[in-house]
Design an enzyme around this catalytic site. Structure first.
Site, mmCIF file in Angstrom:
data_model
loop_
_atom_site.group_PDB
_atom_site.id
_atom_site.type_symbol
_atom_site.label_atom_id
_atom_site.label_comp_id
_atom_site.label_asym_id
_atom_site.label_seq_id
_atom_site.Cartn_x
_atom_site.Cartn_y
_atom_site.Cartn_z
ATOM 1 C CB CYS A 61 14.955 13.957 8.965
ATOM 2 S SG CYS A 61 14.701 13.160 10.563
ATOM 3 C CG ASP A 63 1.046 51.267 -12.214
ATOM 4 O OD1 ASP A 63 1.677 52.056 -12.918
ATOM 5 O OD2 ASP A 63 -0.074 50.804 -12.507
#
Length: 1016
Positions: free
Chosen positions: A322, A708
């Site tokens: 659909c 980091d």
């Protein structure tokens, strides 16, 4: 000559307002001419404003023929309080509709800000439906911030300072609720709606208006040399085209326009900064930067006003096909730039040209296909109007069951009750076909009308073919299993949607608001920013805000996934949906209910599937290619079998129908959406926000992660971790001297020393004098003593013991502060950013999950970086690095096979954007993290990282399993059908069975349990 006095007997027609006094200050030009006409009440002259009155012998003023100019008290009559003229009010000339004066256009009176006329409200001209003015489109009045109209609230939508409309064109007359709508439709799913959302809908919250034009003009335009030579400039994409996030649709329109500007070369999007940017390559010899900026502003404004994006719920879909049908149909409409349906989330996202189409036209097109559009409300994953029953047609499950019952009854009737009566049995099977095939037939008809062939088309053709051959049982059995499978599929998908919706329901609908001495209960959608809400012990926090009064422990599991409550007090942020466990709090509301962190999470999770991953795109491409081939292959097989003579006509056709069933890619269509939605919902429940299926798949495949250092692997706050004392010096003596010297410093290292002194109960002494040496340290005078606190460069020479201590501490990755008093050294303080307590455990868990390479990126010196990497078990340490260097390394690692980057979401934004998948931590404290990263760990730590990686890998496995099952079963069935090894009923059972297996395999991710580290 007698001087004429203007008084009650004066016959002059004074056409000026009675307040005006002719005198020295009068600006009128009273030049007289030799006109002998007598001005009187019967005079029909047209007294132009600029024509002065002429006094002569016939003038009743009694003035001689000689001209006398009234320009002062000495040489003319002054109209004033002593004037004896009869200024009759009823005869005063009024400038209006009956005025015969000839007003020159250039001198015509303009009613405006300087107008002194008294305009009665009831006679004021109203611009509206009855207005006869000719408003040129380019000069039409725009209702906005500068609009002076008084728009009464009772007259529907109010155009004013708070109006968010950019352009009130003909197509924008009716307000359409969609992606741009800022209304907060914060209703509960359990109640019935008594109104449609439109002009009369109350309770909507409008955030403070955003002046997009001003933002665009004030946006920073950065320039740098282009990597291909020449110059390039960058500007934030969101500022130029509000709401745009990718390279398609609206951006393509801007790209086309800008590239047509003389001097402009390539235009593309860069993602190596905190937010996506438009990068424009240009030739400065052909176009100046100022001209380019003007082009960006003008064209950006035009594009953002003309091309819009809207999001809807799609109600009535019963299969992934659909969604494909809607996409295909809309993409063929004039004015549609992009149309994307996320079947699992049941959302439609459309970018369109408002000059060629509008939301009403789009709604009408979708409605013609048999589906309904509904505005999605912020903070909700499910449709309101579905009322808990899913968005599929309500009768689908019922009709499927009825079809199954009829099928069973017909089988019993033909084989047990009346074996010889085939007519009634066939009629029962036909009725079963009608019931079970109603919705598939509707979908197939829509597909055919739209010019495409999909799975529904294959199934319905197969059933019709079987019926035409008298095989009603086979046709009914096919449609029963097909329709039942879709009904079960949709109900199962609703489980995943409701898992997301459950997050939004954790937010209370009411809030206790403090108003003076009273406390009143209000709906959360009516609460405004700045209101003070009272949160009692045991209550959930209704809205995001900041604590003003009180302290308590808050359970933030709904946001961060962490079940351990955290301490919160004045100045701390609190989030909607979290639980206040003990103390009463007064909280200042900072965000409306539609803007809360919880609402953002629900919206992002609901829309995540719209970003299709590689697997889903592959399945979609394969289906579009496969279905047309099968439509040709099935009749070809039947014809070949019949004409070769191996089978009868009926048997040949049934073999072709079996091929249609066997090759239908139902399982392929649902293979990825079910797994993605389930995984994203499970991640959100565990405190991890995944912003798209594509990012989920990417994380599931990476084998390298970069981190980091500061704020990610470490806490981000330096602290004293080691002391090296000289002989005869105590710990308190060293810390006292150091903290006293540093007490006037704001350096982070000074704060670490002072915090350590406080922890030891040592009170620093304020120095009489303090001098900072940049890059070296501090020299201070304390109680007549001179204290030095700094690094090695501050001292001419070091003693052997101090030099040894410095070398040892720096080798361990610590920053050193040497303390000296007068002529002797006291010792060395080692300061370091403390590694997070969970870091080592997290890294070990990641290695167990198959992450073979870990990299730390740091701005520190290489020695410190290597020491920390060795301490926590990082494979590589790269330092010192600036943000642009980090981004460059991430791009390189991504090209080597894919890498994830973990950062705090603020200063690591360029690196996060450059990685294959960016992961930000601490999402509750950073809007940048939510906007930049692909995944967000909502808690301020790394605990959830192994959970996210493990879930992503499991989801990737499930997707791959589903694709193998879907393609494998279809391939086997195709071969078996061609060879005649299976009948049509067997093909139906195996085909629909594989679809359900794939569906429930994907949905099993809702119950995923973490095996690495502790469960989340």
């Amino acid at each position: 000559m007698s001087k004429h006095e203007h008084g009650p007997d004066c016959k002059h027609d004074h056409a000026h307002e009675s307040e005006h006094i002719h005198g020295s200050d009068c600006d009128h030009d009273h030049d007289h001419h030799t006109d002998e006409h007598v001005h009187s009440p019967e005079c029909e002259h047209d007294h132009k404003h600029e024509s002065a009155h002429v006094h002569n012998d016939s003038c009743e003023h009694g003035v001689s023929v000689s001209v006398k100019v009234h320009d002062s008290e000495e040489n003319g009559h002054v109209h004033g309080a002593d004037c004896k003229h009869d200024h009759e009010p009823a005869k005063a000339h009024v400038h209006g509709a009956d005025c015969k004066h000839e007003h020159e256009p250039a001198k015509a009176h303009v009613h405006g800000a300087d107008c002194k006329h008294e305009h009665e409200p009831v006679k004021a001209h109203v611009h509206g439906a009855d207005c006869k003015h000719d408003h040129e489109p380019a000069k039409a009045h725009v209702h906005g911030a500068d609009c002076k109209h008084d728009h009464e609230p009772a007259k529907a939508h109010v155009h004013g300072a708070d109006c968010k409309h950019d352009d009130h064109s003909v197509q924008a007359d009716v307000h359409v609720h969609g992606a741009e709508c800022s209304h907060d439709h914060d209703h509960d799913h359990e109640h019935e709606h008594e109104h449609e959302h439109g002009h009369g809908c109350g309770g909507h919250q409008h955030p403070a208006p955003v002046n997009t034009e001003k933002r665009r003009k004030e946006a920073v335009l950065r320039t740098r040399p282009s990597e291909q030579g020449g110059n390039a400039c960058q500007v934030e994409l969101e500022v130029v085209i509000p709401g745009e996030t990718d390279e398609f649709g609206r951006f393509e329109q801007l790209e086309r326009i800008l590239e047509s500007v003389v001097g402009v070369g390539e235009v593309h999007i860069r993602r190596d900064d905190s937010k996506p940017e438009i990068c424009i390559h240009y030739d400065e010899t052909k176009i100046s930067l100022e001209s380019l900026r003007a082009a960006i502003d003008s064209h950006g404004s035009a594009v953002s006003k003309r091309y819009l994006q809207t999001t809807w719920f799609v109600r009535g879909m019963d299969s992934a096909q659909c969604g494909y049908l809607i996409e295909h149909s809309l993409s063929r409409m004039s004015g549609i730039l992009t149309a994307n349906v996320a079947y699992a989330a049941e959302r439609l996202v459309v970018e369109y040209d408002r000059e060629l189409t509008n939301p009403k036209t789009i709604d009408k097109r979708v409605h013609a296909l048999g589906y309904e559009l509904e505005e999605p409300e912020k903070g909700h994953a499910c449709s309101f109007h579905a009322h808990g029953g899913g968005l599929a047609p309500k009768l689908q499950m019922t009709l499927s069951i009825v079809g199954g019952v009829l099928l069973a009854f017909g089988f019993l009737y033909q084989h047990v009750i009346s074996p010889g009566d085939t007519t009634i049995g066939q009629f029962i099977f036909f009725a079963a076909m009608v019931c079970a095939g109603l919705f598939p037939a509707r979908a197939a008809l829509n597909s055919v009308k739209s010019g495409i062939a999909d799975i529904e088309t294959l199934m319905v053709l197969a059933a019709i073919g079987a019926g035409c051959l008298g095989a009603f049982f086979e046709g009914a059995f096919l449609l029963f299993l097909f329709s039942l499978g879709h009904a079960l599929e949709h109900r199962a998908m609703d489980q995943a949607r409701h898992a997301v919706e459950a997050l939004g329901k954790l937010r209370p609908n009411k809030a206790f608001i403090k108003q003076g001495p009273d406390i009143i209960e209000l709906d959360v959608q009516t609460v405004k920013r700045g209101d003070i809400m009272i949160v009692r012990p045991g209550d959930r926090v209704p809205l995001d805000g900041m604590i003003l009064v009180g302290s308590s422990m808050l359970d933030q599991a709904t946001i961060t996934g962490e079940s351990v409550p955290v301490s919160r007090g004045p100045g701390d942020d609190v989030f909607a949906g979290t639980i206040n466990t003990n103390g009463t709090l007064e909280v200042e509301v900072k965000k409306l209910s539609s803007e809360s962190m919880l609402a953002k999470i629900v919206d992002m999770v609901s829309e995540a599937e719209a970003q299709k991953g590689a697997s889903q795109k592959f399945a979609q491409r394969l289906e579009k290619t496969f279905v047309p081939i099968i439509l040709v292959a099935a009749p070809s097989l039947s014809l070949a079998l019949y004409f070769i003579g191996h089978e009868t006509l009926t048997a040949s056709v049934l073999r072709g129908i079996s091929l249609l069933v066997a090759a239908s890619p139902c399982a392929l269509a649902i293979a990825t959406p079910a797994a993605v939605l389930s995984a994203v919902a499970r991640a959100a429940k565990g405190g991890v926000l995944i912003k798209g299926g594509v990012h989920l798949e990417t994380l599931g495949r990476v084998d390298a992660i970069a981190f980091d250092k500061t704020g990610t692997l470490t806490i981000g706050k330096p602290s004293v971790v080691a002391l090296r004392l000289e002989p005869g010096v105590t710990e308190n003596e060293l810390i006292s001297a150091a903290s006293s010297a540093e007490s006037h410093s704001s350096h982070p290292l000074a704060h670490a020393i002072i915090d350590n002194a406080k922890a030891l109960g040592i009170k620093p002494v304020s120095p009489e004098r303090s001098d900072a040496a940049h890059g070296q340290g501090v020299k201070a005078t304390v109680n007549g003593r001179t204290i030095w606190a700094g690094n090695s460069s501050m001292f001419a020479s070091l003693s052997d013991s101090i030099a040894s201590s410095v070398s040892e501490l720096e080798g361990d990755g610590k920053t050193v502060v040497i303390i000296s008093e007068d002529d002797r050294f006291l010792g060395v303080i080692g300061i370091a950013d403390t590694v997070r307590s969970e870091t080592i455990r997290v890294l070990r868990a990641l290695k167990d999950l198959g992450i073979v390479r870990s990299v730390m990126l740091s701005g520190d010196n290489q020695t410190v970086a290597r020491a920390i990497a060795s301490q926590i078990g990082i494979d590589e340490a790269r330092a010192p690095l600036m943000p642009d260097a980090k981004a460059k390394i991430l791009r390189s690692l991504a090209n080597e096979g894919g890498v994830a980057m973990v950062g705090d979401g603020v200063n690591d934004a360029p690196a996060l954007a450059a990685a294959s998948v960016g992961i930000a931590m601490g999402g509750t404290g950073s809007d940048v993290a939510l906007e930049t990263a692909d995944l967000v760990l909502m808690s301020n730590g790394l605990e959830q990282l192994p959970f996210a990686v493990e879930l992503a890998r499991e989801a990737t496995r499930k997707i791959n399993q589903n694709l193998v099952i879907a393609l494998g079963v279809s391939s086997v069935l195709v071969v078996a059908t061609v060879c005649g090894w299976v009948q049509i009923s067997q093909a139906v059972i195996l085909h629909e069975g594989s679809t359900l297996i794939v569906l429930f395999n994907g949905l099993s991710l809702i119950r995923f349990k973490q095996k690495s580290m502790k469960p989340v």
